[in-house]
Design an enzyme around this catalytic site. Structure first.
Site, PDB file in Angstrom:
ATOM      1  N   ASN A   9      18.522  81.535  37.386  1.00 36.47           N
ATOM      2  CA  ASN A   9      18.538  80.854  36.085  1.00 36.47           C
ATOM      3  C   ASN A   9      18.006  79.436  36.295  1.00 36.47           C
ATOM      4  OD1 ASN A   9      19.142  79.654  33.655  1.00 36.47           O
ATOM      5  ND2 ASN A   9      21.379  79.741  33.912  1.00 36.47           N
ATOM      6  N   TRP A  10      16.761  79.234  35.872  1.00 38.92           N
ATOM      7  CA  TRP A  10      16.148  77.915  36.098  1.00 38.92           C
ATOM      8  C   TRP A  10      16.710  76.851  35.161  1.00 38.92           C
ATOM      9  CZ3 TRP A  10      10.087  78.442  36.921  1.00 38.92           C
ATOM     10  CH2 TRP A  10       9.860  79.141  38.117  1.00 38.92           C
ATOM     11  N   LYS A  11      17.452  77.285  34.133  1.00 37.71           N
ATOM     12  CA  LYS A  11      17.943  76.353  33.097  1.00 37.71           C
ATOM     13  C   LYS A  11      16.759  75.535  32.573  1.00 37.71           C
ATOM     14  CE  LYS A  11      22.314  76.353  35.458  1.00 37.71           C
ATOM     15  NZ  LYS A  11      23.603  75.758  35.640  1.00 37.71           N
ATOM     16  N   HIS A  94      26.216  82.209  28.488  1.00 36.00           N
ATOM     17  CA  HIS A  94      26.389  81.287  29.619  1.00 36.00           C
ATOM     18  C   HIS A  94      27.368  80.195  29.202  1.00 36.00           C
ATOM     19  CE1 HIS A  94      25.498  78.312  32.682  1.00 36.00           C
ATOM     20  NE2 HIS A  94      24.955  79.290  33.390  1.00 36.00           N
ATOM     21  N   GLU A  96      27.380  77.133  29.644  1.00 35.92           N
ATOM     22  CA  GLU A  96      26.746  75.922  29.094  1.00 35.92           C
ATOM     23  C   GLU A  96      26.422  76.131  27.613  1.00 35.92           C
ATOM     24  OE1 GLU A  96      23.668  75.486  32.043  1.00 35.92           O
ATOM     25  OE2 GLU A  96      25.184  74.921  33.508  1.00 35.92           O
ATOM     26  N   GLU A 166      31.314  84.027  36.087  1.00 30.55           N
ATOM     27  CA  GLU A 166      30.962  82.668  36.485  1.00 30.55           C
ATOM     28  C   GLU A 166      32.111  81.722  36.142  1.00 30.55           C
ATOM     29  OE1 GLU A 166      26.432  82.184  36.801  1.00 30.55           O
ATOM     30  OE2 GLU A 166      27.011  81.613  34.791  1.00 30.55           O
ATOM     31  N   GLY A 172      27.427  74.638  39.242  1.00 30.81           N
ATOM     32  CA  GLY A 172      26.751  73.365  39.479  1.00 30.81           C
ATOM     33  C   GLY A 172      27.629  72.311  40.138  1.00 30.81           C
ATOM     34  N   SER A 212      27.566  78.151  42.194  1.00 32.79           N
ATOM     35  CA  SER A 212      27.235  77.482  43.457  1.00 32.79           C
ATOM     36  C   SER A 212      26.912  78.454  44.601  1.00 32.79           C
ATOM     37  CB  SER A 212      28.355  76.510  43.856  1.00 32.79           C
ATOM     38  OG  SER A 212      28.505  75.515  42.857  1.00 32.79           O
ATOM     39  N   GLY A 233      22.015  79.414  39.818  1.00 31.68           N
ATOM     40  CA  GLY A 233      21.432  78.299  39.074  1.00 31.68           C
ATOM     41  C   GLY A 233      20.616  77.405  39.995  1.00 31.68           C
ATOM     42  N   GLY A 234      21.218  76.325  40.443  1.00 30.03           N
ATOM     43  CA  GLY A 234      20.515  75.306  41.229  1.00 30.03           C
ATOM     44  C   GLY A 234      19.697  75.859  42.386  1.00 30.03           C
TER      45      GLY A 234
HETATM   46  C1  PEP Z   1      24.552  79.175  36.557  1.00 25.31           C
HETATM   47  O1  PEP Z   1      24.132  78.260  35.876  1.00 25.31           O
HETATM   48  O2  PEP Z   1      24.590  80.313  36.094  1.00 25.31           O
HETATM   49  C2  PEP Z   1      25.001  78.880  37.920  1.00 25.31           C
HETATM   50  C3  PEP Z   1      25.674  79.791  38.546  1.00 25.31           C
HETATM   51  O3  PEP Z   1      24.658  77.640  38.406  1.00 25.31           O
HETATM   52  P1  PEP Z   1      24.855  77.152  39.935  1.00 25.31           P
HETATM   53  O4  PEP Z   1      24.374  78.253  40.824  1.00 25.31           O
HETATM   54  O5  PEP Z   1      24.004  75.918  40.022  1.00 25.31           O
HETATM   55  O6  PEP Z   1      26.306  76.867  40.117  1.00 25.31           O
END
Ligand code: PEP
Length: 251
Positions: A9-11, A94, A96, A166, A172, A212, A233-234
């Site tokens: 997920n590049w956001k 998600h 967010e 999640e 994040g 993470s 994500g990141g």
């Molecule tokens: C996400 O945004 O779905 C996520 C899991 O982010 P991260 O891996 O950065 O915690």
């Protein structure tokens, strides 16, 4: 045996160049892995990232969809539009979007339905906040999100959904759920999926962990019996991280 799924997920990050760099970095991981790999760039990059991944095993995913098919919804994108871009998967619910864009369980359910009607597989996110975990309500919260997000779906439609657990406190933040914490919640989720459809269907559904995940912790997390992949994500933006996560996914 469930085939693992690794979704990035590049956001609101990335650019045209990243897809080409990532593809080059992923080359040997894609050869070695038994996982399905999905990359979800922002809407504006779907076309160029899709072209970059053409004739590769990498699927194109989206990060969001509108709950209606068309109409006066300025700035929004519909499921048929995603379908036209050859999007195969779409993240919904998600945390967010739940927190920043007031995406309720009812909206998540509508989005799941519209995606399925248009041949796109939903990746439906569920997860508790830190306060909810500390209050011992984490399982209750996740079960409620699951029941509402999938309510009334036919069993074979439910089967086309992927669930991403999640925990909000792990997204994040660099704080990962322990493999035991994650696996135990995945078991709760699978039991609930069985109640919503049947045990046979629930056993076939993929449940991803997100929060993470990186190249160092992926192997241990993905080695858990109920963890069928990761929503990343990141680390999905980093050419020295995402390939390692893909390699860690063994069927
Ligand atoms: C996400 O945004 O779905 C996520 C899991 O982010 P991260 O891996 O950065 O915690």
């Amino acid at each position: 045996m469930r085939k693992p799924l690794i979704a990035g997920n590049w956001k609101m990050n990335g650019n045209r160049g990243l897809a080409a760099e990532m593809l080059q970095a992923m080359e040997s991981s894609l050869d070695q892995t038994s996982a399905d790999v999905v990359v979800c760039p922002p809407f504006s990059l779907l076309q160029s990232v899709g072209e970059c991944f053409e004739n590769t095993p990498v699927f194109l995913g989206a990060q969001n969809v509108h709950a209606q098919l068309s109409g006066a919804y300025t700035g929004e994108i519909s499921a048929p539009m995603l379908n036209e871009m050859d999007v195969k998967w779409c993240i919904v619910g998600h945390s967010e979007r739940r927190a920043q864009f007031s995406e309720t369980d009812a909206i998540v359910r509508q989005k799941v339905g519209i995606l399925l009607q248009n041949g796109i597989q939903p990746i439906m996110c569920v997860g508790e906040s830190l306060e909810e975990r500390e209050a011992g309500k984490h399982e209750e919260v996740v079960v409620e999100q699951l029941k509402n997000g999938l309510s009334g779906l036919a069993a074979d439609d439910q089967l086309r959904c992927t669930i991403a657990y999640e925990p909000v406190w792990a997204i994040g933040t660099g704080k990962t759920a322990t493999p035991e914490q994650a696996n135990s919640m995945h078991l709760v989720i699978r039991n609930q999926l069985a109640e919503l459809s049947t045990e046979q269907f629930a056993t076939k559904m993929r449940i991803l962990y997100g929060g993470s995940v990186n190249a160092d912790n992926a192997e241990e997390l993905l080695g858990q019996s109920e963890i069928d992949g990761a929503l990343v994500g990141g680390a999905s933006l980093k050419t020295d991280q995402f390939p390692g996560i893909i390699t860690a996914a063994k069927g």
